[in-house]
Write a protein that holds these residues in place. Structure first.
Motif, PDB file in Angstrom:
ATOM      1  N   HIS A  88       0.839  -1.196   0.000  1.00  0.00           N
ATOM      2  CA  HIS A  88       0.000   0.000   0.000  1.00  0.00           C
ATOM      3  C   HIS A  88       0.873   1.244   0.000  1.00  0.00           C
ATOM      4  CE1 HIS A  88      -3.548   2.283   0.057  1.00  0.00           C
ATOM      5  NE2 HIS A  88      -4.328   1.376   0.635  1.00  0.00           N
ATOM      6  N   TYR A 222     -10.442  -6.529   3.185  1.00  0.00           N
ATOM      7  CA  TYR A 222      -9.434  -6.094   4.150  1.00  0.00           C
ATOM      8  C   TYR A 222      -9.740  -6.719   5.499  1.00  0.00           C
ATOM      9  CZ  TYR A 222      -6.754  -3.015   7.246  1.00  0.00           C
ATOM     10  OH  TYR A 222      -5.900  -2.531   8.211  1.00  0.00           O
ATOM     11  N   GLY A 266      -3.578  -6.536   5.163  1.00  0.00           N
ATOM     12  CA  GLY A 266      -2.959  -5.385   5.782  1.00  0.00           C
ATOM     13  C   GLY A 266      -1.635  -5.805   6.399  1.00  0.00           C
ATOM     14  N   SER A 293       0.022  -5.468   2.095  1.00  0.00           N
ATOM     15  CA  SER A 293       0.582  -4.859   3.312  1.00  0.00           C
ATOM     16  C   SER A 293       1.515  -3.703   2.960  1.00  0.00           C
ATOM     17  CB  SER A 293       1.354  -5.920   4.099  1.00  0.00           C
ATOM     18  OG  SER A 293       0.606  -7.105   4.210  1.00  0.00           O
TER      19      SER A 293
END
Length: 431
Positions: A88, A222, A266, A293
């Motif tokens: 991310h 998520y 994540g 992640s």
């Protein structure tokens, strides 16, 4: 513009980051460096702590060694578990780090809003996973233009409502290439975005099938939003996600896809993602198991240090916190209290307060024994000092931070320092 020309343009923009002039915009940097380019300043290999080198407090630094360690560790982890990796990018919003992540095997970069996609595209990112439903017509038309101009550009976005699908399709009507989308499955009641039921997911998938501007290529979610998350609940949600992919595939919803995207991940539960994605059954198309992640790139000394999956699977390795914020003690009004000159404008504080780690005085560094950060004002850290604390006005205090995403966004140009304090690079952010 041809694909080759776009690649040259992106490379030139990355190179021009080193040509930017250092000035008053960039806090913590030496005042006498004004007018130097970033490359010229980096070549001087100034030291954060050496008298005369001029870094001013407060100053945030990234550890060169720890940054490289974290990049390599997640590359190895994803490869070992057969996962594609799209970290991310909203964590750092730093094109130099995007490039290093891709050099370390990343499939692409995950982003959240149109501005972030524009930054990534400006610096040549070819694959973007947009972890949001995008219904902004102007942004969608810009994305359509990017897809038309660059055959190698791929963007995958969330959809989680029939209304959203209709708005996206209306904005994209008549475009040359459809936008790839994945149905987002919400993590449970009270969670954030995403459809709540499989029936809603089927309705959204049906709407996509009727939308010429879109192409359904998979499912995503998520797991960090699972209510009262624990290993059992997280794995249960991830299995629902996998089952949704299989169900939609069985209904023929991925007939136009070249591969089926199944994405989650994540920074707190990627071990569960690896375990459950290993169970994905054979589908009608090859499966892209995409992990997203992002906080790993710098890790931290608080939230993610507590939550990191590597604590549950220590045999896989360990991430290392790469940030340290250096502040100077400017007031010692009582025996129990001191104040340093870094506050909310400099340090992340949304999840945890900074942690005092070390004190430097006269070139000597020692543990910050008996010093606790108890609060932050805009430009001050409140320090409680126990009787054994040895701290004076003028001392430098090294602070560990919690939450990378709100650490990067307070600094436009971040020194990258080797273990002895020698600065070897500077990371430019775009928030």
């Amino acid at each position: 513009m041809s694909t080759e020309a776009l690649a040259r343009q992106a490379a030139e923009r990355l190179a021009r980051l080193a040509e930017e002039r250092v000035d008053h915009r960039f806090k913590g940097l030496p005042p006498d460096a004004d007018g130097l380019t970033v490359a010229e300043l980096a070549a001087q290999r100034r030291n954060l702590f050496r008298d005369g080198d001029g870094f001013t407090s407060p100053v945030l630094a990234l550890s060169a060694e720890r940054l490289e360690h974290n990049l390599a560790l997640m590359e190895t982890y994803a490869s070992r578990h057969g996962l594609a990796f799209a970290p991310h990018g909203k964590t750092s919003m730093a094109p130099q780090l995007f490039r290093r992540q891709i050099e370390h095997g990343a499939w692409g970069i995950t982003l959240a809003v149109p501005h972030q996609v524009r930054v990534a595209r400006a610096f040549g990112v070819r694959r973007v996973f947009l972890a949001n439903e995008l219904v902004d017509a102007s942004a969608l038309r810009w994305i359509a233009g990017e897809l038309a101009a660059d055959p190698e550009f791929r963007l995958v976005a969330y959809v989680d409502s029939v209304r959203g699908v209709e708005l996206m399709d209306a904005a994209l009507r008549g475009t040359a290439r459809p936008v790839d989308v994945v149905v987002e499955l919400g993590a449970g009641e009270g969670a954030r975005t995403g459809v709540r039921t499989e029936a809603e997911a089927a309705a959204v998938a049906k709407a996509v099938a009727a939308a010429p501007g879109l192409r359904l290529v998979g499912v995503a979610g998520y797991e960090g939003e699972v209510p009262r998350a624990d290993p059992e609940r997280v794995r249960s949600y991830l299995r629902r996600l996998v089952a949704l992919a299989a169900g939609l595939d069985g209904s023929g919803r991925f007939a136009d896809a070249e591969e089926i995207v199944v994405s989650a991940g994540g920074s707190a539960w990627f071990d569960a993602v690896a375990d459950v994605f290993a169970e994905i059954p054979e589908l009608s198309r090859p499966v892209l198991k995409l992990l997203r992640s992002g906080a790993y790139v710098s890790h931290d000394d608080g939230h993610y240090r507590r939550l990191t999956p590597f604590a549950r699977v220590p045999e896989e390795g360990a991430l290392e916190p790469a940030f340290r914020l250096w502040a100077q003690v400017v007031s010692r009004p009582t025996a129990e209290q001191a104040f340093a000159n870094a506050g909310k404008r400099d340090a992340a504080y949304d999840l945890d307060l900074p942690v005092a780690q070390v004190v430097r005085r006269d070139g000597v560094e020692r543990p910050a024994a008996g010093i606790t950060v108890t609060g932050l004002s805009d430009q001050h850290a409140w320090l409680h000092t126990d009787p054994e604390a040895d701290v004076e006005v003028g001392d430098w205090v090294g602070l560990g931070l919690s939450h990378p995403c709100t650490s990067f966004d307070k600094w436009q140009l971040i020194p990258v320092a080797e273990a002895d304090g020698t600065v070897v690079d500077y990371i430019r952010t775009f928030f």
